[in-house]
Motif scaffolding. Structure first.
Motif, PDB file in Angstrom:
ATOM      1  N   GLU A   1      59.856  42.589  16.902  1.00 56.87           N
ATOM      2  CA  GLU A   1      60.381  42.034  18.154  1.00 56.87           C
ATOM      3  C   GLU A   1      61.507  41.043  17.901  1.00 56.87           C
ATOM      4  OE1 GLU A   1      61.010  41.628  22.164  1.00 56.87           O
ATOM      5  OE2 GLU A   1      59.934  43.170  21.041  1.00 56.87           O
ATOM      6  N   SER A   2      61.403  40.223  16.870  1.00 53.41           N
ATOM      7  CA  SER A   2      62.490  39.269  16.604  1.00 53.41           C
ATOM      8  C   SER A   2      63.761  40.005  16.195  1.00 53.41           C
ATOM      9  CB  SER A   2      62.085  38.234  15.554  1.00 53.41           C
ATOM     10  OG  SER A   2      61.835  38.830  14.316  1.00 53.41           O
ATOM     11  N   ILE A   3      63.632  41.107  15.463  1.00 54.46           N
ATOM     12  CA  ILE A   3      64.812  41.906  15.099  1.00 54.46           C
ATOM     13  C   ILE A   3      65.410  42.541  16.349  1.00 54.46           C
ATOM     14  CG2 ILE A   3      65.624  43.926  13.809  1.00 54.46           C
ATOM     15  CD1 ILE A   3      64.967  41.531  12.025  1.00 54.46           C
ATOM     16  N   ARG A   4      64.570  43.069  17.211  1.00 56.35           N
ATOM     17  CA  ARG A   4      65.048  43.694  18.445  1.00 56.35           C
ATOM     18  C   ARG A   4      65.809  42.672  19.303  1.00 56.35           C
ATOM     19  NH1 ARG A   4      63.412  48.207  19.919  1.00 56.35           N
ATOM     20  NH2 ARG A   4      61.298  48.090  19.125  1.00 56.35           N
ATOM     21  N   GLN A   5      65.205  41.504  19.475  1.00 57.50           N
ATOM     22  CA  GLN A   5      65.852  40.466  20.292  1.00 57.50           C
ATOM     23  C   GLN A   5      67.102  39.906  19.608  1.00 57.50           C
ATOM     24  OE1 GLN A   5      65.128  39.629  23.378  1.00 57.50           O
ATOM     25  NE2 GLN A   5      63.382  41.005  23.490  1.00 57.50           N
ATOM     26  N   GLY A   6      67.045  39.764  18.287  1.00 55.53           N
ATOM     27  CA  GLY A   6      68.211  39.287  17.537  1.00 55.53           C
ATOM     28  C   GLY A   6      69.380  40.255  17.631  1.00 55.53           C
ATOM     29  N   LEU A   7      69.081  41.545  17.548  1.00 52.78           N
ATOM     30  CA  LEU A   7      70.116  42.577  17.709  1.00 52.78           C
ATOM     31  C   LEU A   7      70.749  42.508  19.097  1.00 52.78           C
ATOM     32  CD1 LEU A   7      68.763  45.864  16.115  1.00 52.78           C
ATOM     33  CD2 LEU A   7      70.990  44.832  15.726  1.00 52.78           C
ATOM     34  N   GLU A   8      69.919  42.377  20.102  1.00 54.19           N
ATOM     35  CA  GLU A   8      70.419  42.305  21.478  1.00 54.19           C
ATOM     36  C   GLU A   8      71.293  41.069  21.661  1.00 54.19           C
ATOM     37  OE1 GLU A   8      71.378  43.041  25.345  1.00 54.19           O
ATOM     38  OE2 GLU A   8      70.675  44.397  23.771  1.00 54.19           O
ATOM     39  N   LEU A   9      70.881  39.954  21.110  1.00 54.97           N
ATOM     40  CA  LEU A   9      71.663  38.725  21.199  1.00 54.97           C
ATOM     41  C   LEU A   9      73.030  38.904  20.532  1.00 54.97           C
ATOM     42  CD1 LEU A   9      71.572  35.722  22.059  1.00 54.97           C
ATOM     43  CD2 LEU A   9      70.619  35.231  19.789  1.00 54.97           C
ATOM     44  N   MET A  10      73.051  39.462  19.346  1.00 54.28           N
ATOM     45  CA  MET A  10      74.314  39.680  18.628  1.00 54.28           C
ATOM     46  C   MET A  10      75.187  40.714  19.340  1.00 54.28           C
ATOM     47  SD  MET A  10      74.321  37.503  16.220  1.00 54.28           S
ATOM     48  CE  MET A  10      73.144  36.338  16.890  1.00 54.28           C
ATOM     49  N   ARG A  11      74.556  41.695  19.969  1.00 54.83           N
ATOM     50  CA  ARG A  11      75.320  42.686  20.738  1.00 54.83           C
ATOM     51  C   ARG A  11      75.980  42.023  21.942  1.00 54.83           C
ATOM     52  NH1 ARG A  11      75.432  45.273  24.967  1.00 54.83           N
ATOM     53  NH2 ARG A  11      73.430  44.574  25.752  1.00 54.83           N
ATOM     54  N   ARG A  12      75.240  41.151  22.633  1.00 52.18           N
ATOM     55  CA  ARG A  12      75.804  40.446  23.790  1.00 52.18           C
ATOM     56  C   ARG A  12      76.955  39.535  23.398  1.00 52.18           C
ATOM     57  NH1 ARG A  12      71.193  37.518  26.468  1.00 52.18           N
ATOM     58  NH2 ARG A  12      69.895  38.319  24.813  1.00 52.18           N
ATOM     59  N   PHE A  13      76.888  38.979  22.182  1.00 50.38           N
ATOM     60  CA  PHE A  13      77.976  38.128  21.681  1.00 50.38           C
ATOM     61  C   PHE A  13      79.162  38.948  21.190  1.00 50.38           C
ATOM     62  CE2 PHE A  13      74.760  34.632  20.330  1.00 50.38           C
ATOM     63  CZ  PHE A  13      74.753  34.108  21.614  1.00 50.38           C
ATOM     64  N   GLY A  14      78.999  40.276  21.137  1.00 49.11           N
ATOM     65  CA  GLY A  14      80.081  41.141  20.665  1.00 49.11           C
ATOM     66  C   GLY A  14      80.181  41.198  19.151  1.00 49.11           C
ATOM     67  N   LEU A  15      79.114  40.825  18.457  1.00 47.38           N
ATOM     68  CA  LEU A  15      79.119  40.791  16.995  1.00 47.38           C
ATOM     69  C   LEU A  15      78.501  42.033  16.365  1.00 47.38           C
ATOM     70  CD1 LEU A  15      78.069  37.051  16.703  1.00 47.38           C
ATOM     71  CD2 LEU A  15      80.329  37.998  16.187  1.00 47.38           C
ATOM     72  N   VAL A  16      77.813  42.822  17.179  1.00 50.32           N
ATOM     73  CA  VAL A  16      77.187  44.069  16.733  1.00 50.32           C
ATOM     74  C   VAL A  16      77.474  45.131  17.779  1.00 50.32           C
ATOM     75  CG1 VAL A  16      74.969  45.228  16.365  1.00 50.32           C
ATOM     76  CG2 VAL A  16      75.325  42.970  15.423  1.00 50.32           C
ATOM     77  N   SER A  17      77.776  46.330  17.294  1.00 50.52           N
ATOM     78  CA  SER A  17      77.924  47.457  18.214  1.00 50.52           C
ATOM     79  C   SER A  17      76.863  48.490  17.871  1.00 50.52           C
ATOM     80  CB  SER A  17      79.324  48.073  18.099  1.00 50.52           C
ATOM     81  OG  SER A  17      79.505  48.658  16.826  1.00 50.52           O
ATOM     82  N   VAL A  18      76.560  49.330  18.836  1.00 47.45           N
ATOM     83  CA  VAL A  18      75.576  50.384  18.616  1.00 47.45           C
ATOM     84  C   VAL A  18      76.210  51.712  19.001  1.00 47.45           C
ATOM     85  CG1 VAL A  18      74.522  50.075  20.896  1.00 47.45           C
ATOM     86  CG2 VAL A  18      73.207  51.160  19.082  1.00 47.45           C
ATOM     87  N   ILE A  19      76.006  52.691  18.161  1.00 50.69           N
ATOM     88  CA  ILE A  19      76.503  54.041  18.434  1.00 50.69           C
ATOM     89  C   ILE A  19      75.300  54.966  18.493  1.00 50.69           C
ATOM     90  CG2 ILE A  19      77.884  55.967  17.572  1.00 50.69           C
ATOM     91  CD1 ILE A  19      79.800  53.912  16.385  1.00 50.69           C
ATOM     92  N   LEU A  20      75.186  55.672  19.604  1.00 46.48           N
ATOM     93  CA  LEU A  20      74.086  56.613  19.796  1.00 46.48           C
ATOM     94  C   LEU A  20      74.520  57.997  19.356  1.00 46.48           C
ATOM     95  CD1 LEU A  20      72.951  55.424  23.335  1.00 46.48           C
ATOM     96  CD2 LEU A  20      71.997  54.779  21.122  1.00 46.48           C
ATOM     97  N   SER A  21      73.660  58.645  18.589  1.00 52.45           N
ATOM     98  CA  SER A  21      73.933  60.005  18.134  1.00 52.45           C
ATOM     99  C   SER A  21      72.652  60.809  18.222  1.00 52.45           C
ATOM    100  CB  SER A  21      74.463  59.987  16.698  1.00 52.45           C
ATOM    101  OG  SER A  21      73.434  59.617  15.811  1.00 52.45           O
TER     102      SER A  21
END
Length: 151
Positions: free
Chosen positions: A75-95
């Motif tokens: 859960e902390s990884i999931r929330q940390g990823l979401e936080l970094m995505r909202r800051f524009g520091l991580v992107s996600v590509i769906l395949s």
């Protein structure tokens, strides 16, 4: 009333922010490659317990029940990823293989701002881990996790 908020009041240790920063360091060290969610959980565990995996000094203290951390950090990884995505520091590509997370052009400048001893050590251990993954792929990480976590 003029109240000052200190860093200790913000409870950064083991927070979503800390998990997100660790993810940034891992992804930055592996860039331009990305990682799926399950791989991020594994690499995060190895990152903070690196000495258990013949790596540099571990970032976190050796706790007696840390084997359960692999499950509890989900859960902390999931929330940390979401936080970094909202800051524009991580992107996600769906395949068809699923979601893969990558750094963005903002990641490196952000990490350059991190100057504390912990932050620098975090980036050094992330580089060690990326070399392990690039040299031996995840097969070695999976084998080491089986020995360390499931033994």
């Amino acid at each position: 009333m003029d109240e000052k908020i200190t860093v200790s009041d913000r409870r950064i240790f083991n927070s979503y922010l800390e998990a997100g920063v660790r993810i940034l360091c891992i992804l930055n060290a592996l860039s331009p490659k990305g990682l799926d969610f399950e791989s991020l959980i594994k690499t995060d565990y190895v990152l903070v317990n690196s000495n258990d995996f013949s790596g540099p000094k571990s970032l976190h203290s050796k706790l007696p029940n840390r084997k359960g951390e692999l499950v509890t950090r989900r859960e902390s990884i999931r929330q940390g990823l979401e936080l970094m995505r909202r800051f524009g520091l991580v992107s996600v590509i769906l395949s068809q293989e699923g979601a893969v997370y990558y750094t963005t052009e903002k990641t490196k400048p952000y990490l350059k701002l991190m100057v504390t001893t912990y932050s620098k050590e975090l980036q050094i251990v992330a580089l060690w881990l990326s070399k392990e993954i690039n040299t031996n792929s995840f097969h070695r990480i999976d084998e080491l996790l089986k020995q360390v976590v499931y033994s």
